[in-house]
Structures are given as structure tokens and as C-alpha cells.
Design an enzyme around this catalytic site. Structure first.
Site: not given
Ligand SMILES: NC(=O)c1ccc[n+]([C@@H]2O[C@H](COP(=O)([O-])OP(=O)(O)OC[C@H]3O[C@@H](n4cnc5c(N)ncnc54)[C@H](O)[C@@H]3O)[C@@H](O)[C@H]2O)c1
Length: 446
Positions: A14, A275
Site C-alpha cells: 500500500v 488481507c
Molecule cells: N496488501 C494489500 O493488498 C492491502 C490492500 C488494502 C489495504 N491493506 C492494508 O494496508 C496496510 C499495509 O498493508 P501492506 O500489505 O502494504 O503491508 P506490508 O506488510 O507489505 O508493509 C507494511 C510496512 O510497514 C512497515 N512499518 C511498520 N512499522 C513502521 C513504522 N513505525 N514506521 C515505518 N514503517 C513501518 C513495515 O516495515 C512494512 O514494510 C495494512 O493495514 C493492510 O491491511 C493492504
């Protein structure tokens, strides 16, 4: 109009797609993550995960200086920009409830930065968080750390993300809808103006609402999609008991009904990924805390948990005892076009096969490096689908990659010891395949 500067925290699917999306449209974007390895890759223009169509624009935006990724410098990112998207991960705790630790730490960092800033700044929660989180957790932390009042010293919005991995960047650039939950009108206006500029003539329908409604919209959407999948899988399981029935045709006919629609009615071994499983579990746990049991979603989850193991049951029906049998697994990622293996259906399938004493060889076009961190040397990894099938007693199709869809019955019969195929995603034509080999598929009555 001068474009606002944007910062992004959390640079996963995201965060990175948001950052590259805005940077590709000429915004100055500063990302910050605590993962130094990821930041180094991004600053070299290399995406840290497999996502189609992202690489070229990431490279371009890094080269032209529109996107920079900092390591652990939230303060700098916030101070240098006008609006911050918080897109950190929100995983599950072991009991299924949401783990908000990354939201808490990142929010604290943003709050401390806001304390140093005199200008109004908009904080946008983009991560999926259970209803009430932005109001009851994020806002108090921001106010405490910044020593400012939300709504005057800074603004706060909740803007759920609906992208799909595998087409994440495309989805960021062309979303179906923008949902803006707002604490204060000024921040809602600022975010809507930003999106109007970003999407231009293609601005999608926009819903402006409260923080908690926005939070629930995301969970309701994912729960509905998960429900469609478990629903059609329930029909698939029923079809298997009915002579001559085929769920694929049932789904096609159902999908022609405009009230139902054709999408998310593909029967198979169930949903995985980062998700649906976690969001359904988090909503069940959250609702339970509020005193309301989500029985429908509990059923959705339990159907999904049982579904992948059906592939192993089929395997046993066709081969008998699995001890020492060679099983080829085609596809490991949770879906096609990603290397993400979080909650991938391959995990329970492979683990159960190993439990039954089978020898497993697996192939996936991109997910093998991640699979190696999960299965280690308990299974073998093949360099191609054909190599994977060599001398196998049985094959389970797990992920619907395009290259696997192209396989013909001869590709299986040529190199397998016993030509036995279980189609876990309904990608092969049962008539064509069952003429040439022992073939079975989820939702196919006999
Ligand atoms: N992946 C999807 O398809 C998708 C779609 C819609 C919504 N989401 C939601 O979006 C959010 C992120 O999902 P994602 O798949 O991108 O997650 P991800 O696990 O790929 O990435 C999350 C990132 O956050 C970083 N992080 C954690 N703590 C941090 C901090 N204090 N400062 C900076 N960075 C930090 C981690 O290192 C990681 O790189 C989640 O809540 C997820 O449910 C995901």
C-alpha cells in the site's frame, strides 16, 4: 495550484504504490520506513516485492528525485511535507484480533514531529484498522505527543485502501472509489482536493463520512468478498455430492444475474493473502468485544480453513496412502502475479502432505525464494512446471498463474509417473483433461 508535499509511512504494497503513484504524477514524496534493506532497494529503484508494472515508475520517480525513502526518519518526513499517509502493517495477534503496535509507534513518531511543526498538517490513516481506532487510539496519541488539538493544530482522516496485490499499482492509479473518513472538515477537504488533482477527469465516486464508517467500509468490503468465496466453495462441496453437477457452470450462470455479478465466484481451495484472512478474523474479534457475535463470518472463516485440505483428501482418494508418494505442487503464492505467501493455501496443503509422508516438489514462477523461508529443505523446488511434474504420482494445482493455465494434458502425461491431477483453482477444462488423465477438481460432481 502548488502541489502539496506528501509523506508515506510504511512502504509495503500500500505505502509503496501510494508513494510511487503520487511521485509519478509530479508530487514530491518522502517515504520513511524502519526497514533499512527495503529503503536501500527502493532508493535504487528496485521494488522489494513482486508487483507488475511498479518497477519502471519506481525507477523513474527515484531518478527524477520525486521520491526518496528515508530510514527511520518520520520526523523529517512529516516536517518536510503537508500530508502524511500512514500505511504501516496491521497484522493479526495469535487470537485473531488486530495487532495495532505499528500504528501506535508510527503515530507516536508523527505526533512528536507535529510538536515541532507550526503549520497545519493532515494525518491520514491508510492502513486497515478496526472501527474506532482512528478516533480512540490515533487521535489521543497524536494530541498527547504534539500537544495540539486535533481539528485545529492538525487534521485527521481515515482513507481505506482497496488495491489488490497483483494489480496493486494499476488499482492505485484507477480506483473504483475514494472513501474519506474525516475528523475535521478542513482535513477532509484537503484530502479530497489532493485526490481530485491526482485523478483529474477520472476522479472516482467519493464518499465522505465519519472515521469509524470509513474504517468499517474496508472490513465490510473484504468480508463480503470473502463471503462470496466461501459461499461458492460451499456450493462446490455440495456439487461434489451431486452426480453430474459442476460448480463452475453454476457460478457462471449465477454471475449473469446483475444482482450477484460474476466476480469472486471462483470455487477452489479458498482465499489467502495478507488481507482477507486477517481482516475477517479481526472483525470477528472486534465485534465479539462489542457484544455481537458475527456468526456469518465465523462460518466464512471455517469453510475457508477446511477448503485447502480437500485437495489433500482428493489426493488420498486417488492414490491411497501418501507415504513415499511424489506430489507436485504447481503454484505457491497466495494468488497469481505476486510473490506474497502470507496465508497462502499452499502452506496448509504442503504441511498436510508432509504429515502424510509424501515427498513434495513445488514450482512457482516468483514465490520460491519466500517459500524457502517457510518450508526450508522439507520440500524440493523445481525450476519449471515441467521439471516439477517429472516422476510425480500426483499434481495439485494451487495458484492460477497464467503460465500454468497454458499447460495441456500432454504436459502432465509426458513426465508424470501417474498422470493424476487435482485442479484446486478450476483453471483446466474437465472434459479435455479427464479424457487423457485421472483428473479431479474442486466442485466437480462425478
Ligand atoms: N496488501 C494489500 O493488498 C492491502 C490492500 C488494502 C489495504 N491493506 C492494508 O494496508 C496496510 C499495509 O498493508 P501492506 O500489505 O502494504 O503491508 P506490508 O506488510 O507489505 O508493509 C507494511 C510496512 O510497514 C512497515 N512499518 C511498520 N512499522 C513502521 C513504522 N513505525 N514506521 C515505518 N514503517 C513501518 C513495515 O516495515 C512494512 O514494510 C495494512 O493495514 C493492510 O491491511 C493492504
Amino acid at each position: 495550484m502548488k502541489k502539496p508535499k506528501v509523506s508515506v509511512l510504511g512502504i509495503g504494497y500500500v505505502g509503496l504504490c501510494t508513494a510511487v503513484g503520487f511521485a509519478s504524477k509530479g508530487y514530491d514524496v518522502v517515504a520513511s520506513t524502519h526497514d533499512a534493506e527495503k529503503a536501500a532497494k527502493i532508493n535504487k529503484g528496485v521494488p522489494p516485492f513482486h508487483e507488475p508494472n511498479l518497477k519502471k515508475l519506481l525507477e523513474e520517480t527515484i531518478q527524477n528525485g520525486n521520491l526518496t525513502c528515508l530510514i527511520n526518519q518520520t520526523e523529517k518526513a512529516v516536517l518536510e511535507t503537508d500530508l502524511t499517509f500512514n500505511a504501516v502493517g496491521t497484522p493479526s495477534k495469535p487470537d485473531g484480533s488486530i495487532d495495532l503496535q505499528f500504528i501506535e509507534t508510527s503515530t507516536r513518531d508523527i505526533g512528536q514531529a507535529l510538536n515541532q511543526k507550526s503549520k497545519y498538517h493532515v494525518v491520514v490513516i491508510k492502513s486497515t484498522v478496526v472501527p474506532g481506532t482512528t478516533q480512540d487510539l490515533v487521535k489521543p496519541i497524536l494530541e498527547k505527543e504534539s500537544k495540539k488539538k486535533c481539528g485545529s493544530g492538525f487534521g485527521l482522516c481515515m482513507n481505506p485502501e482497496f488495491l489488490r496485490q497483483g494489480s496493486a499499482f494499476e488499482d492505485t492509479m484507477h480506483t473504483d472509489r475514494v472513501v474519506i473518513g474525516e475528523y475535521d472538515r478542513q482535513s477532509g477537504d484537503a484530502l479530497e482536493t489532493l485526490y481530485k488533482d491526482f485523478y483529474g477527469e477520472n476522479m472516482p465516486p467519493t464518499i465522505r463520512t465519519t472515521l469509524s464508517t470509513a474504517e468499517l467500509i474496508k472490513y465490510a468490503s473484504n468480508s463480503m468478498l470473502a463471503t462470496k468465496i466461501s459461499f461458492i466453495n460451499t456450493m462446490a462441496n455440495l456439487c461434489e455430492k451431486i452426480s453430474g453437477a459442476d460448480v463452475k457452470i453454476v457460478a457462471t450462470a449465477m454471475g449473469l444475474d446483475k444482482r450477484i455479478g460474476p466476480l469472486f465466484l471462483n470455487a477452489g481451495i479458498g482465499y489467502g493473502g495478507s488481507c482477507f484472512p486477517k481482516d475477517v478474523k479481526a472483525l470477528i474479534a472486534h465485534s465479539k468485544n462489542l457484544g455481537y457475535r458475527l456468526e456469518l463470518l465465523e462460518a466464512v472463516e471455517s469453510v475457508n480453513k477446511a477448503q485447502p485440505l480437500k485437495a489433500v483428501e482428493f489426493c488420498k482418494e486417488l492414490l491411497g496412502n501418501l507415504k513415499g508418494k511424489r506430489v507436485a505442487i504447481l503454484g505457491l503464492a497466495f494468488k497469481a502475479d505476486t510473490d506474497d505467501m502470507r496465508e497462502a493455501r499452499a502452506i496448509p496443503i504442503v504441511n498436510q502432505l508432509l504429515e502424510e509422508g509424501a515427498n513434495v516438489t513445488a514450482y512457482d514462477p516468483v514465490a520460491v525464494p519466500i517459500a524457502k523461508t517457510i518450508f526450508k529443505n522439507k520440500i524440493r523446488y523445481a525450476a519449471s512446471a515441467t521439471a516439477c511434474l517429472k516422476n510425480a504420482d500426483c499434481c495439485i494445482l494451487v495458484t492460477e498463474w497464467d503460465e500454468l493455465k497454458k499447460l495441456k494434458p500432454e504436459d502432465f502425461t509426458r513426465s508424470m509417473k501417474q498422470p493424476v491431477l487435482i485442479d484446486g483453482r478450476r483453471i483446466y477444462d474437465p472434459e479435455e483433461f479427464s479424457r487423457k488423465m485421472k483428473f479431479t477438481a474442486i466442485g466437480l460432481g462425478h
